[in-house]
Design a protein around this motif. Structure first.
Motif, PDB file in Angstrom:
ATOM      1  N   VAL A  75     -44.173  68.358  -4.635  1.00 36.03           N
ATOM      2  CA  VAL A  75     -44.126  67.115  -5.423  1.00 36.03           C
ATOM      3  C   VAL A  75     -43.231  67.304  -6.643  1.00 36.03           C
ATOM      4  O   VAL A  75     -42.492  66.392  -7.034  1.00 36.03           O
ATOM      5  CB  VAL A  75     -45.556  66.706  -5.845  1.00 36.03           C
ATOM      6  N   TYR A  76     -43.273  68.478  -7.236  1.00 37.63           N
ATOM      7  CA  TYR A  76     -42.440  68.757  -8.403  1.00 37.63           C
ATOM      8  C   TYR A  76     -40.957  68.707  -8.041  1.00 37.63           C
ATOM      9  O   TYR A  76     -40.131  68.192  -8.807  1.00 37.63           O
ATOM     10  CB  TYR A  76     -42.806  70.124  -8.969  1.00 37.63           C
ATOM     11  N   GLN A 133     -39.698  66.893  -5.603  1.00 34.29           N
ATOM     12  CA  GLN A 133     -39.403  65.471  -5.406  1.00 34.29           C
ATOM     13  C   GLN A 133     -39.193  64.766  -6.744  1.00 34.29           C
ATOM     14  O   GLN A 133     -38.328  63.891  -6.866  1.00 34.29           O
ATOM     15  CB  GLN A 133     -40.538  64.805  -4.631  1.00 34.29           C
ATOM     16  N   LEU A 134     -39.974  65.147  -7.745  1.00 36.38           N
ATOM     17  CA  LEU A 134     -39.823  64.547  -9.073  1.00 36.38           C
ATOM     18  C   LEU A 134     -38.432  64.831  -9.639  1.00 36.38           C
ATOM     19  O   LEU A 134     -37.785  63.931 -10.199  1.00 36.38           O
ATOM     20  CB  LEU A 134     -40.902  65.091 -10.008  1.00 36.38           C
ATOM     21  N   LYS A 189     -35.860  62.648  -7.869  1.00 34.69           N
ATOM     22  CA  LYS A 189     -35.890  61.245  -8.298  1.00 34.69           C
ATOM     23  C   LYS A 189     -35.328  61.082  -9.708  1.00 34.69           C
ATOM     24  O   LYS A 189     -34.725  60.052 -10.023  1.00 34.69           O
ATOM     25  CB  LYS A 189     -37.321  60.718  -8.220  1.00 34.69           C
ATOM     26  N   SER A 230     -41.103  54.535  -8.293  1.00 39.81           N
ATOM     27  CA  SER A 230     -41.301  55.712  -7.444  1.00 39.81           C
ATOM     28  C   SER A 230     -41.481  56.962  -8.291  1.00 39.81           C
ATOM     29  O   SER A 230     -42.270  57.854  -7.955  1.00 39.81           O
ATOM     30  CB  SER A 230     -40.097  55.868  -6.510  1.00 39.81           C
ATOM     31  N   GLU A 260     -44.993  57.033  -9.566  1.00 39.43           N
ATOM     32  CA  GLU A 260     -45.913  57.418  -8.491  1.00 39.43           C
ATOM     33  C   GLU A 260     -45.921  58.936  -8.300  1.00 39.43           C
ATOM     34  O   GLU A 260     -46.977  59.535  -8.065  1.00 39.43           O
ATOM     35  CB  GLU A 260     -45.508  56.717  -7.196  1.00 39.43           C
ATOM     36  N   THR A 261     -44.755  59.543  -8.382  1.00 40.85           N
ATOM     37  CA  THR A 261     -44.690  60.999  -8.254  1.00 40.85           C
ATOM     38  C   THR A 261     -45.394  61.684  -9.415  1.00 40.85           C
ATOM     39  O   THR A 261     -46.100  62.682  -9.225  1.00 40.85           O
ATOM     40  CB  THR A 261     -43.222  61.442  -8.193  1.00 40.85           C
ATOM     41  N   GLN A 262     -45.222  61.153 -10.609  1.00 43.63           N
ATOM     42  CA  GLN A 262     -45.917  61.713 -11.766  1.00 43.63           C
ATOM     43  C   GLN A 262     -47.434  61.561 -11.623  1.00 43.63           C
ATOM     44  O   GLN A 262     -48.198  62.440 -12.026  1.00 43.63           O
ATOM     45  CB  GLN A 262     -45.429  61.029 -13.040  1.00 43.63           C
TER      46      GLN A 262
END
Length: 564
Positions: free
Chosen positions: A180-181, A183-184, A187, A368, A371-373
């Motif tokens: 996830v990190y 992906q952050l 983005k 988005s 949402e990731t955060q």
């Protein structure tokens, strides 16, 4: 011999462990993406300008470095689950050995003072019977504690240890958070790219407008020169006054100054475009897109927005009549409701606000990103809770320890087969090894974990509150960008009509002046109004193009629209 070589190898490996630091310090950093060749004139369309900026803009390169940092951070987290191997060595000169107090009276006991032999013992022995003699002891000396140094002056050790994580709840959650990190970070790079696309698009359109206006001013100077030359001929023929020539000369001087200012502003617009692209200022460029095509593309949004022209009124299809006088009387409240409904219908293009908002939220990278955060905040809470789980590791070590009165003797690494000159064993290095399990169970940490979980929950709730703020912000940007674009299109239509009228008036005025039925003052006034209309028209064009960029960004379609 193998046992003698092993501690030497471990010692050499420990000394070499510092080498990677020096090697890394000498390694050249990764080169940034190189700019394309800058020889000759670079032809640029808007998509090409955006593509170049995405690859070479310094701020984006820095953002991508942050993305690579995030990937390295993910690798760091994953490495905690791999075997951890360490090699160490130590050599010490104990120039002053540490001493300890030892009471030897507790070890030796009373001294032996002989053996008692009685007559009965002698007779029994003469008779062939085994006799056990009883020793005689004196009193034990009271020496007291005595200082004693243990070990030799020179001591060394070398060992290799390995540990393998078998279970750790925080590590398992960290693996999920690592993805996830990453992906952050991706983005965040995407968001930075969108900002660069916006900046380059506005700078490109500004340059197009500036160049078109500069070309128009050049044509105006030529046209005014023609009128001035004709007026001078008429003056020489005696049919015009010197005042008429002077007025046109003043008009021409002002127009030339305006042309020079426009030339400098055009050069400044080109410099700004190069800056936004990350292009060297000395590189000449040629814009290949047409301003007319860009304006037509912006005007085509009118039907998509559901906004009608002056003749057709508002509505999704652009065919409904303009709002008329409400049938209800004031005070019933329906007039204001109807006005708001008409305005909303014009702004939403016939779509319901719920449908428009849902599509807009999903297209916005900010949504988005939030949402990731939120996902990261949830994993952070789980990670803090997992700190209460046991931690299990498999450990092992193998090495050697040695000592000797001399440093040279210590470095000889004498094993169990070593003998001195007298034939006695003189081994000074001894091996050791162990394998085991290490279990760590958190019992009580002073409620530290409890408060950490509370902090994580509060951060998670803050992000959830941010969703509502972001939705409201997106809704406002959607309505604002739509309204701004609608107004800009209306102003553009109005300025285009004014420009056509001013051009027609200037044309008729010149015809009348050439025919001798018009005055020189009328020509000057008409030319001044024409230039004002031209300036307003190109200003309206720029406002439409900028409003279109803002609209595409508000709907989350800016990047895709530029690529088309």
């Amino acid at each position: 011999m193998k046992k003698l070589l092993l501690p030497k190898l471990l010692l050499l490996a420990a000394m070499a462990s510092a080498a990677p630091t020096a090697l890394l310090a000498q390694t050249a950093p990764a080169a940034l993406p190189s700019a394309p060749p800058t020889g000759g004139v670079m032809a640029l369309s808007l998509p090409q300008a955006v593509s170049y900026a995405i690859q070479n803009k310094s701020t984006l390169l820095a953002t991508r470095l942050a993305e690579q940092t995030a990937k390295a951070r993910v690798g760091e987290i994953k490495s905690a689950g791999l075997p951890q191997v360490n090699v160490g060595a130590n050599i010490a000169d104990n120039f002053k050995l540490q001493k300890s107090l030892v009471d030897f009276s507790n070890f030796g006991g009373a001294p032996l003072q002989g053996t008692r032999l009685t007559a009965q013992d002698v007779a029994a022995a003469q008779a062939g019977t085994a006799v056990t003699l009883s020793p005689a002891y004196g009193e034990a000396p009271q020496t007291g504690p005595t200082p004693l140094a243990f070990g030799l002056r020179y001591a060394g050790s070398t060992s290799a240890s390995v540990s393998q994580l078998l279970f750790d709840g925080s590590y398992l959650i960290g693996l999920k958070a690592a993805k996830v990190y990453e992906q952050l970070a991706q983005k965040q790079t995407q968001q930075a790219e969108i900002d660069v696309v916006e900046q380059v698009s506005k700078a490109y359109y500004s340059t197009l407008v500036a160049r078109s206006r500069l070309a128009l001013l050049g044509r105006n100077v030529q046209r005014l020169d023609t009128v001035l030359n004709q007026t001078r001929k008429i003056f020489k023929a005696g049919f015009a006054e010197k005042l008429d020539v002077d007025r046109l000369q003043v008009q021409r001087n002002n127009l030339v100054v305006e042309q020079q200012k426009a030339q400098r502003l055009t050069e400044l617009s080109v410099a700004l475009l190069k800056f936004q692209m990350g292009l060297p200022q000395q590189q000449p460029v040629q814009l290949t897109d047409s301003l007319g095509a860009a304006v037509v593309d912006a005007s085509a949004l009118r039907q998509r927005l559901g906004v009608a022209s002056f003749e057709t009124g508002s509505g999704a299809a652009g065919t409904s009549a303009l709002p008329g006088q409400p049938a209800t009387t004031p005070g019933q409240g329906n007039a204001a409701d109807q006005s708001r409904a008409d305005q909303q219908a014009a702004l939403s293009g016939g779509r319901s606000s719920q449908v428009a908002a849902a599509a807009n939220y999903n297209n916005r990278v900010e949504f988005s990103l939030l949402e990731t955060q939120q996902a990261l905040a949830g994993l952070d809470v789980r990670n803090r809770r997992a700190g209460a789980y046991p931690r299990l590791l498999l450990t092992g070590a193998y090495g050697f320890t040695g000592s000797d009165p001399r440093l040279g003797g210590l470095m000889e690494f004498r094993g169990p087969d070593s003998r001195n000159g007298a034939g006695f064993i003189n081994q000074n290095w001894f091996g050791f090894g162990n394998v085991g399990l290490t279990l760590q169970v958190p019992v009580f940490d002073g409620f530290r974990r409890k408060f950490q979980v509370q902090q994580g929950r509060i951060a998670q709730q803050s992000i959830e509150r941010g969703f509502e703020t972001l939705r409201q912000s997106i809704d406002l940007q959607d309505a604002q960008s739509r309204t701004t674009l609608v107004n800009a299109l209306d102003v553009l239509d109005n300025q285009k009509a004014n420009l056509d009228l001013a051009a027609d008036v200037a044309r008729v005025t010149r015809i009348k002046f050439n025919a001798g039925v018009g005055s020189n003052l009328e020509v000057i006034t008409a030319e001044t109004e024409l230039r004002t209309a031209q300036t307003n028209y190109y200003g309206a064009i720029y406002d439409v193009l900028v409003a279109k960029v803002d609209r595409d960004k508000a709907t989350g379609e800016l990047y895709s629209q530029v690529k088309k």
